[in-house]
Write a protein that holds these residues in place. Structure first.
Motif, PDB file in Angstrom:
ATOM      1  N   GLY A  14       0.817  -1.204   0.000  1.00  0.00           N
ATOM      2  CA  GLY A  14       0.000   0.000   0.000  1.00  0.00           C
ATOM      3  C   GLY A  14       0.855   1.260   0.000  1.00  0.00           C
ATOM      4  O   GLY A  14       1.468   1.604   1.004  1.00  0.00           O
ATOM      5  N   GLN A  15       0.917   1.963  -1.115  1.00  0.00           N
ATOM      6  CA  GLN A  15       1.652   3.208  -1.236  1.00  0.00           C
ATOM      7  C   GLN A  15       1.259   3.865  -2.555  1.00  0.00           C
ATOM      8  O   GLN A  15       0.322   3.417  -3.221  1.00  0.00           O
ATOM      9  CB  GLN A  15       3.161   2.951  -1.201  1.00  0.00           C
ATOM     10  N   ALA A  64      -7.323   9.960  -6.222  1.00  0.00           N
ATOM     11  CA  ALA A  64      -6.559   8.718  -6.088  1.00  0.00           C
ATOM     12  C   ALA A  64      -5.805   8.353  -7.358  1.00  0.00           C
ATOM     13  O   ALA A  64      -4.792   7.649  -7.293  1.00  0.00           O
ATOM     14  CB  ALA A  64      -7.495   7.580  -5.688  1.00  0.00           C
ATOM     15  N   VAL A  65      -6.302   8.774  -8.514  1.00  0.00           N
ATOM     16  CA  VAL A  65      -5.679   8.414  -9.787  1.00  0.00           C
ATOM     17  C   VAL A  65      -5.476   9.685 -10.608  1.00  0.00           C
ATOM     18  O   VAL A  65      -6.400  10.486 -10.757  1.00  0.00           O
ATOM     19  CB  VAL A  65      -6.555   7.413 -10.569  1.00  0.00           C
ATOM     20  N   THR A  86      -3.061   4.126  -3.628  1.00  0.00           N
ATOM     21  CA  THR A  86      -3.997   3.090  -3.197  1.00  0.00           C
ATOM     22  C   THR A  86      -4.707   3.457  -1.895  1.00  0.00           C
ATOM     23  O   THR A  86      -5.833   3.013  -1.663  1.00  0.00           O
ATOM     24  CB  THR A  86      -3.267   1.753  -3.027  1.00  0.00           C
ATOM     25  N   ALA A  87      -4.101   4.273  -1.051  1.00  0.00           N
ATOM     26  CA  ALA A  87      -4.720   4.652   0.214  1.00  0.00           C
ATOM     27  C   ALA A  87      -5.921   5.572  -0.006  1.00  0.00           C
ATOM     28  O   ALA A  87      -6.796   5.664   0.854  1.00  0.00           O
ATOM     29  CB  ALA A  87      -3.705   5.333   1.124  1.00  0.00           C
ATOM     30  N   ARG A  88      -5.975   6.266  -1.141  1.00  0.00           N
ATOM     31  CA  ARG A  88      -7.057   7.206  -1.404  1.00  0.00           C
ATOM     32  C   ARG A  88      -8.151   6.624  -2.283  1.00  0.00           C
ATOM     33  O   ARG A  88      -9.157   7.288  -2.539  1.00  0.00           O
ATOM     34  CB  ARG A  88      -6.498   8.479  -2.055  1.00  0.00           C
ATOM     35  N   VAL A  89      -7.971   5.401  -2.754  1.00  0.00           N
ATOM     36  CA  VAL A  89      -9.004   4.780  -3.582  1.00  0.00           C
ATOM     37  C   VAL A  89     -10.222   4.483  -2.710  1.00  0.00           C
ATOM     38  O   VAL A  89     -10.114   3.872  -1.646  1.00  0.00           O
ATOM     39  CB  VAL A  89      -8.479   3.490  -4.237  1.00  0.00           C
ATOM     40  N   VAL A 118       6.372   1.383 -10.895  1.00  0.00           N
ATOM     41  CA  VAL A 118       7.446   1.754  -9.975  1.00  0.00           C
ATOM     42  C   VAL A 118       6.864   2.462  -8.763  1.00  0.00           C
ATOM     43  O   VAL A 118       5.779   3.050  -8.816  1.00  0.00           O
ATOM     44  CB  VAL A 118       8.493   2.655 -10.664  1.00  0.00           C
ATOM     45  N   SER A 119       7.593   2.428  -7.668  1.00  0.00           N
ATOM     46  CA  SER A 119       7.209   3.142  -6.456  1.00  0.00           C
ATOM     47  C   SER A 119       7.463   4.632  -6.635  1.00  0.00           C
ATOM     48  O   SER A 119       8.555   5.041  -7.052  1.00  0.00           O
ATOM     49  CB  SER A 119       7.997   2.618  -5.256  1.00  0.00           C
TER      50      SER A 119
END
Length: 461
Positions: A14-15, A64-65, A86-89, A118-119
């Protein structure tokens, strides 16, 4: 970095993640390629046009996107970058699909197409998926982020379409209609108020899929102590029905003969959890299920099938003093069984009413939360607006013909949801199933604009 093949998947911590869609730059026989993302619910559908992030909508309303833009890299290659936090989805979103579409050619003419994840924080590369089997496709679902057992995963999909971005998006529920202009026809609304006191907090109702609990109006007054119901109850006798807060239509306009026959109203009161068997004869067809819960805490009502599993969600809320109306189609072969789930011992009341108790849509209506209305007029355009109580809300309604055929009438997720969709000729039951605030539905003349010819798809960036 892990190289994966079509169908392969990897766990995603999750990031914030960044996704690059890399390919040969357009020119010569190489067509232009655009990258986009779709946010889908558990049914694999968008909740509204706002769930498409593309060249004309660079950021999802939730934040989120985001579509970050395009960069040139070595060897005459370019990359479109997307960012997913992903935390805001939102909880209702189960999948974020990464797509690409070509303009002026096919993906078989696009060399070196691959997706890299990638992160955003560390730059660590998670996965790389190369598309090496493209031929005549003009759109692709390249990969997807999806929820599984409370965590996120990434999967390489590689599914091609021959219908371009518009066709791909429509397969997931995108209508691509232009925003409703302020100068559009505004028929006078028929204001209907269920209670005299507004609810100060947000309220929510069940949607066909897992959604936040639904908005509903408060019950005007608390009745005397409810009669307890056994747990489970094999049969509960019908009781005298209380006055309905929803005024019935006149007998001349009653849809009972088309949507369902009349029957004596069934009333059951109780508290806490229990199973209910409706022992009055219910004809096959549509029914109205009105539910009330006084007090606060979690409250659930669902229709139960032969195996004892819930088959139709009728209420799902934490709202204090909940009141809502839902539509249920009964087969008529077996007694109707309902299940009440509650995390408190607060009193509740369930009333099963015939469709003749429905209120008319007319030229327009207003309400709050789950409700059912009857449209008896000609075909038109249904303009829906929702004044949400939170920063973001989901507005959903469907229409049902007497034979059970259904039509999507409202499906919008936004800060202030607004929708304009065709309304079929009546008779049609209009079921508002999710409305996190005060809503209006106005009926206007049919609009003559095409689905694909408006500003929504025309490139503005």
């Amino acid at each position: 970095m892990t190289k994966i093949v079509k169908g392969g998947n990897l766990p995603v911590p999750g990031q914030v993640w960044r996704i690059a869609v890399v390919r040969r730059a357009a020119g010569g026989e190489v067509p232009e390629v655009d990258t986009s993302a779709l946010l889908l619910d558990a049914a694999g559908r968008v909740r509204g046009d706002g769930d498409l992030v593309f060249y004309n909508q660079l950021t999802h309303p939730s934040g989120a996107v985001r579509l970050l833009g395009r960069v040139s890299i070595e060897d005459d290659q370019v990359a479109d970058w997307l960012e997913i936090d992903t935390a805001r989805v939102e909880p209702a979103v189960q999948r974020v699909v990464i797509t690409a579409s070509s303009e002026g050619g096919m993906f078989g003419q696009v060399p070196g197409l691959y997706v890299r994840t990638v992160s955003a924080g560390s730059g660590e590369q998670l996965a790389l998926y190369e598309v090496d089997d493209a031929t005549t496709e003009t759109a692709f679902v390249l990969g997807e982020f999806y929820r599984r057992d409370g965590a996120w995963k990434f999967r390489a999909v590689g599914q091609g379409y021959d219908s371009g971005l518009v066709g791909l998006a429509e397969d997931f529920g995108i209508e691509g209609r232009d925003p409703v202009e302020p100068a559009s026809v505004e028929p006078q609304s028929l204001a209907v108020t269920k209670t005299t006191d507004p609810v100060p907090s947000s309220a929510q109702a069940a949607s066909p899929v897992d959604t936040p609990p639904q908005d509903a109006a408060p019950v005007a007054a608390r009745p005397p102590a409810a009669a307890p119901v056994g747990d489970p109850a094999p049969g509960i006798p019908a009781q005298a029905a209380p006055p309905s807060p929803w005024p019935p239509v006149s007998p001349a306009a009653s849809p009972a003969g088309l949507f369902g026959e009349d029957f004596p109203e069934f009333v059951c009161t109780g508290n806490g959890r229990t199973d209910i068997t409706v022992d009055v004869p219910l004809p096959a067809g549509f029914l109205l299920v009105d539910s009330y819960r006084w007090g606060e805490g979690y409250f659930l009502l669902e229709a139960v099938g032969k195996t004892g599993k819930g088959e139709k969600l009728l209420a799902n809320t934490t709202l204090r003093d909940y009141e809502g109306r839902m539509l249920l189609r009964h087969e008529g072969r077996n007694p109707l069984r309902l299940r009440v789930g509650s995390h408190s011992e607060e009193d509740w009341k369930i009333v099963i009413r015939p469709i003749s108790a429905v209120r008319p849509l007319g030229e327009g209506a207003a309400g709050r939360g789950a409700d059912v209305l009857l449209h008896t007029g000609p075909a038109g355009e249904l303009v829906g607006r929702l004044r949400p109580r939170d920063d973001h809300a989901y507005f959903y309604a469907r229409g049902y013909e007497p034979d059970g055929s259904d039509h999507l009438l409202v499906n919008e997720a936004a800060r202030r949801p607004k929708s304009s969709r065709p309304l079929p000729e009546g008779p049609l039951l209009v079921a508002v199933r999710s409305a996190e605030g005060d809503w209006t539905l106005d009926v206007g003349p049919v609009r003559d604009e095409g689905r694909r010819s408006g500003r929504f798809w025309r490139r503005t960036r």
